[in-house]
Design an enzyme around this catalytic site. Structure first.
Site, PDB file in Angstrom:
ATOM      1  N   ARG A   1      -9.502  -3.436  21.759  1.00  0.00           N
ATOM      2  CA  ARG A   1     -10.639  -2.562  21.404  1.00  0.00           C
ATOM      3  C   ARG A   1     -10.260  -1.097  21.300  1.00  0.00           C
ATOM      4  O   ARG A   1     -10.756  -0.378  20.442  1.00  0.00           O
ATOM      5  CB  ARG A   1     -11.763  -2.711  22.438  1.00  0.00           C
ATOM      6  CG  ARG A   1     -12.510  -4.015  22.317  1.00  0.00           C
ATOM      7  CD  ARG A   1     -13.612  -4.088  23.356  1.00  0.00           C
ATOM      8  NE  ARG A   1     -14.145  -5.444  23.412  1.00  0.00           N
ATOM      9  CZ  ARG A   1     -14.653  -6.000  24.494  1.00  0.00           C
ATOM     10  NH1 ARG A   1     -14.699  -5.311  25.628  1.00  0.00           N
ATOM     11  NH2 ARG A   1     -15.124  -7.224  24.445  1.00  0.00           N
TER      12      ARG A   1
ATOM     13  N   SER B   1      -9.277 -29.294  26.692  1.00  0.00           N
ATOM     14  CA  SER B   1     -10.326 -29.787  25.791  1.00  0.00           C
ATOM     15  C   SER B   1      -9.788 -30.551  24.583  1.00  0.00           C
ATOM     16  O   SER B   1     -10.575 -31.066  23.791  1.00  0.00           O
ATOM     17  CB  SER B   1     -11.170 -28.616  25.283  1.00  0.00           C
ATOM     18  OG  SER B   1     -11.784 -27.977  26.353  1.00  0.00           O
TER      19      SER B   1
ATOM     20  N   CYS C   1     -20.268  -6.464  25.384  1.00  0.00           N
ATOM     21  CA  CYS C   1     -21.692  -6.735  25.122  1.00  0.00           C
ATOM     22  C   CYS C   1     -22.614  -5.626  25.629  1.00  0.00           C
ATOM     23  O   CYS C   1     -23.607  -5.272  24.978  1.00  0.00           O
ATOM     24  CB  CYS C   1     -22.094  -8.075  25.722  1.00  0.00           C
ATOM     25  SG  CYS C   1     -21.325  -8.409  27.315  1.00  0.00           S
TER      26      CYS C   1
ATOM     27  N   HIS D   1     -28.635  -9.116  28.642  1.00  0.00           N
ATOM     28  CA  HIS D   1     -28.407  -7.957  29.497  1.00  0.00           C
ATOM     29  C   HIS D   1     -29.565  -6.969  29.306  1.00  0.00           C
ATOM     30  O   HIS D   1     -30.070  -6.795  28.188  1.00  0.00           O
ATOM     31  CB  HIS D   1     -27.118  -7.231  29.105  1.00  0.00           C
ATOM     32  CG  HIS D   1     -25.862  -8.031  29.332  1.00  0.00           C
ATOM     33  ND1 HIS D   1     -25.809  -9.174  30.105  1.00  0.00           N
ATOM     34  CD2 HIS D   1     -24.586  -7.826  28.884  1.00  0.00           C
ATOM     35  CE1 HIS D   1     -24.565  -9.630  30.118  1.00  0.00           C
ATOM     36  NE2 HIS D   1     -23.813  -8.842  29.383  1.00  0.00           N
TER      37      HIS D   1
HETATM   38  N1  LIG Z   1     -19.870 -13.891  27.418  1.00  0.00           N
HETATM   39  C1  LIG Z   1     -20.214 -12.763  26.819  1.00  0.00           C
HETATM   40  O1  LIG Z   1     -21.370 -12.299  26.889  1.00  0.00           O
HETATM   41  C2  LIG Z   1     -19.191 -12.005  26.006  1.00  0.00           C
HETATM   42  C3  LIG Z   1     -19.592 -10.893  25.265  1.00  0.00           C
HETATM   43  C4  LIG Z   1     -18.644 -10.176  24.525  1.00  0.00           C
HETATM   44  C5  LIG Z   1     -17.324 -10.600  24.553  1.00  0.00           C
HETATM   45  N2  LIG Z   1     -16.968 -11.682  25.306  1.00  0.00           N
HETATM   46  C6  LIG Z   1     -15.570 -12.105  25.297  1.00  0.00           C
HETATM   47  O2  LIG Z   1     -15.501 -13.371  24.657  1.00  0.00           O
HETATM   48  C7  LIG Z   1     -14.433 -14.140  25.215  1.00  0.00           C
HETATM   49  C8  LIG Z   1     -14.967 -15.506  25.636  1.00  0.00           C
HETATM   50  O3  LIG Z   1     -15.934 -15.358  26.640  1.00  0.00           O
HETATM   51  P1  LIG Z   1     -16.851 -16.566  27.129  1.00  0.00           P
HETATM   52  O4  LIG Z   1     -17.944 -15.921  27.912  1.00  0.00           O
HETATM   53  O5  LIG Z   1     -17.207 -17.469  25.994  1.00  0.00           O
HETATM   54  O6  LIG Z   1     -15.855 -17.335  28.125  1.00  0.00           O
HETATM   55  P2  LIG Z   1     -15.860 -18.881  28.568  1.00  0.00           P
HETATM   56  O7  LIG Z   1     -17.220 -19.451  28.544  1.00  0.00           O
HETATM   57  O8  LIG Z   1     -15.101 -18.912  29.844  1.00  0.00           O
HETATM   58  O9  LIG Z   1     -15.018 -19.602  27.421  1.00  0.00           O
HETATM   59  C9  LIG Z   1     -13.619 -19.438  27.301  1.00  0.00           C
HETATM   60  C10 LIG Z   1     -13.129 -20.260  26.123  1.00  0.00           C
HETATM   61  O10 LIG Z   1     -11.736 -20.003  25.957  1.00  0.00           O
HETATM   62  C11 LIG Z   1     -11.042 -21.241  25.901  1.00  0.00           C
HETATM   63  N3  LIG Z   1      -9.666 -21.080  26.395  1.00  0.00           N
HETATM   64  C12 LIG Z   1      -9.256 -20.833  27.662  1.00  0.00           C
HETATM   65  N4  LIG Z   1      -7.887 -20.777  27.708  1.00  0.00           N
HETATM   66  C13 LIG Z   1      -7.461 -20.988  26.445  1.00  0.00           C
HETATM   67  C14 LIG Z   1      -6.173 -21.068  25.840  1.00  0.00           C
HETATM   68  N5  LIG Z   1      -5.058 -20.914  26.572  1.00  0.00           N
HETATM   69  N6  LIG Z   1      -6.096 -21.318  24.515  1.00  0.00           N
HETATM   70  C15 LIG Z   1      -7.213 -21.488  23.763  1.00  0.00           C
HETATM   71  N7  LIG Z   1      -8.468 -21.428  24.287  1.00  0.00           N
HETATM   72  C16 LIG Z   1      -8.585 -21.178  25.606  1.00  0.00           C
HETATM   73  C17 LIG Z   1     -11.871 -22.170  26.774  1.00  0.00           C
HETATM   74  O11 LIG Z   1     -11.536 -23.513  26.492  1.00  0.00           O
HETATM   75  P3  LIG Z   1     -11.800 -24.708  27.564  1.00  0.00           P
HETATM   76  O12 LIG Z   1     -13.247 -25.062  27.460  1.00  0.00           O
HETATM   77  O13 LIG Z   1     -10.911 -25.780  27.073  1.00  0.00           O
HETATM   78  O14 LIG Z   1     -11.416 -24.176  28.915  1.00  0.00           O
HETATM   79  C18 LIG Z   1     -13.265 -21.770  26.292  1.00  0.00           C
HETATM   80  O15 LIG Z   1     -13.530 -22.351  25.040  1.00  0.00           O
HETATM   81  C19 LIG Z   1     -13.857 -13.290  26.346  1.00  0.00           C
HETATM   82  O16 LIG Z   1     -12.736 -12.588  25.863  1.00  0.00           O
HETATM   83  C20 LIG Z   1     -14.976 -12.335  26.680  1.00  0.00           C
HETATM   84  O17 LIG Z   1     -14.517 -11.116  27.240  1.00  0.00           O
HETATM   85  C21 LIG Z   1     -17.864 -12.389  26.018  1.00  0.00           C
END
Ligand SMILES: NC(=O)c1ccc[n+]([C@@H]2O[C@H](COP(=O)([O-])OP(=O)(O)OC[C@H]3O[C@@H](n4cnc5c(N)ncnc54)[C@H](OP(=O)(O)O)[C@@H]3O)[C@@H](O)[C@H]2O)c1
Length: 341
Positions: free
Chosen positions: A100, A41, A129, A242
């Site tokens: 965590r 990105s 979540c 959820h």
């Molecule tokens: N989704 C939920 O409901 C939720 C709830 C609680 C916690 N979480 C946690 O929040 C985190 C993100 O989840 P998400 O659902 O937003 O995932 P996601 O949509 O897959 O987004 C992942 C993000 O991480 C970036 N990324 C990937 N590899 C990276 C690297 N090497 N260095 C820097 N950035 C990198 C991606 O960038 P690119 O776009 O460039 O690939 C994207 O911005 C996870 O740890 C997840 O467990 C998620």
């Protein structure tokens, strides 16, 4: 203090994008905002508060003048970056599961255990979540009448897995409705028009890691090491929010009316409970809201001191981004940012 410098890692992700929106909505004061994502990105731009900000490489140096680092990428990325950012002086709020259960890292839901931030070492984690919305509903009840046991079945949206899973549900649905053969990549099975009792890997005891998180995180947040939790976590073809069927056993009897009143009085919880008028929380109504919605509150007919309920919340907001920003607000309010240098 002067407005903080903020770095957001994972700014292009499902949580990251919502996070930036909430930063604007809550008028979180920021001096300098820097956005990072994966190397894919770099060079793209995202509009925040009317400014087009570039996506930058996630180098250690980017944290040097940061007061807050919000890390929302993956567990592997957090394992690598959280210590680096904290060591360089940023207060890190980590969305992943990497830290965590680390006893040196507070795991915080600001309505429940904000005082845990007082012993921080520059890092706080947010819960999973599915845990956050459950403890938001149950904590006011637990304070009044200690909980002994929780049985919870979740109905979790695909956005809980991130942007690729949302795209997969869209593509599979389109393909099936067109009579095609959908591609399966993110999950082990097709998720469109399906229900899957499998979130995260299976562990030795037959539960999944997601289900174990609901046990261990609940105990840590509520400071209740003896609570028993048996969870079945299920992925459903829903984009956002959820839902959870929660059955709780208390130490003493609890009337549904009392449970309703306690939850309605708790900040961030809204009771929607008039089933005869078809009023109960729905995923589509909770989407894009910060609150946790509770309904179908009734006596559990199978358990003397039991109450059953239905709990719904937007997993990207209170389940992730809102909770993270609330932690930052609490850190500022309690003057817990360590002086830089
Ligand atoms: N989704 C939920 O409901 C939720 C709830 C609680 C916690 N979480 C946690 O929040 C985190 C993100 O989840 P998400 O659902 O937003 O995932 P996601 O949509 O897959 O987004 C992942 C993000 O991480 C970036 N990324 C990937 N590899 C990276 C690297 N090497 N260095 C820097 N950035 C990198 C991606 O960038 P690119 O776009 O460039 O690939 C994207 O911005 C996870 O740890 C997840 O467990 C998620």
């Amino acid at each position: 203090m002067a407005n903080p410098n903020v770095v957001v890692v994972g700014a292009t992700g499902a949580v990251g994008r919502v996070f930036l929106r909430i930063l604007e909505q809550r008028h979180f004061p920021v001096n300098r905002l820097r956005l990072c994502a994966s190397p894919r990105s770099i060079g793209k731009r995202i509009k925040v508060n009317g400014d087009e900000l570039p996506l930058e490489a996630t180098t250690p140096e980017i944290f040097d003048d940061a007061d807050f680092a919000f890390i929302s990428a993956s567990t592997a990325v957090s394992r690598e970056l959280v210590p680096v950012a904290a060591q360089r002086g940023a207060f890190v709020i980590d969305d992943s599961s990497a830290y965590r259960m680390d006893p040196k890292v507070p795991l915080v839901v600001p309505e429940i255990n904000p005082e845990d931030l007082e012993w921080h070492r520059n890092i706080s984690a947010i819960p999973n979540c599915s845990t956050t919305q459950m403890v938001m509903a149950l904590y006011p009840l637990h304070k009044a009448n200690p909980i002994k046991r929780i049985i919870v079945d979740t109905y979790q949206a695909v956005s809980g897995t991130g942007t690729l899973a949302m795209e997969e549900l869209r593509e599979q649905s389109r393909s099936l409705l067109d009579g095609g053969a959908p591609k399966v990549a993110v999950y082990p099975h097709r998720i469109a028009f399906n229900v899957m009792p499998h979130i995260e890997p299976f562990m030795e005891d037959g539960y999944t890691r997601e289900e174990q998180k609901m046990l261990y995180e609940t105990r840590k947040i509520m400071h209740a090491p003896d609570i028993a939790v048996s969870a079945t976590c299920v992925r459903v073809p829903v984009y956002l929010s959820h839902s959870e069927a929660v059955h709780v056993e208390f130490t003493e009897p609890m009337e549904p009316e009392e449970a309703r009143d306690l939850m309605a009085a708790f900040p961030g919880v809204i009771v929607v409970d008039d089933p005869k008028k078809n009023q109960y929380p729905l995923a589509i109504d909770a989407a894009d809201k910060d609150e946790v919605f509770v309904g179908r509150i009734r006596k559990d007919s199978s358990c003397a001191n039991g109450i059953a309920m239905w709990v719904v919340s937007d997993n990207l907001r209170k389940g992730a981004a809102t909770n993270a920003i609330q932690i930052a607000e609490e850190v500022v309010k309690r003057e817990l940012l360590r002086p830089r240098g």
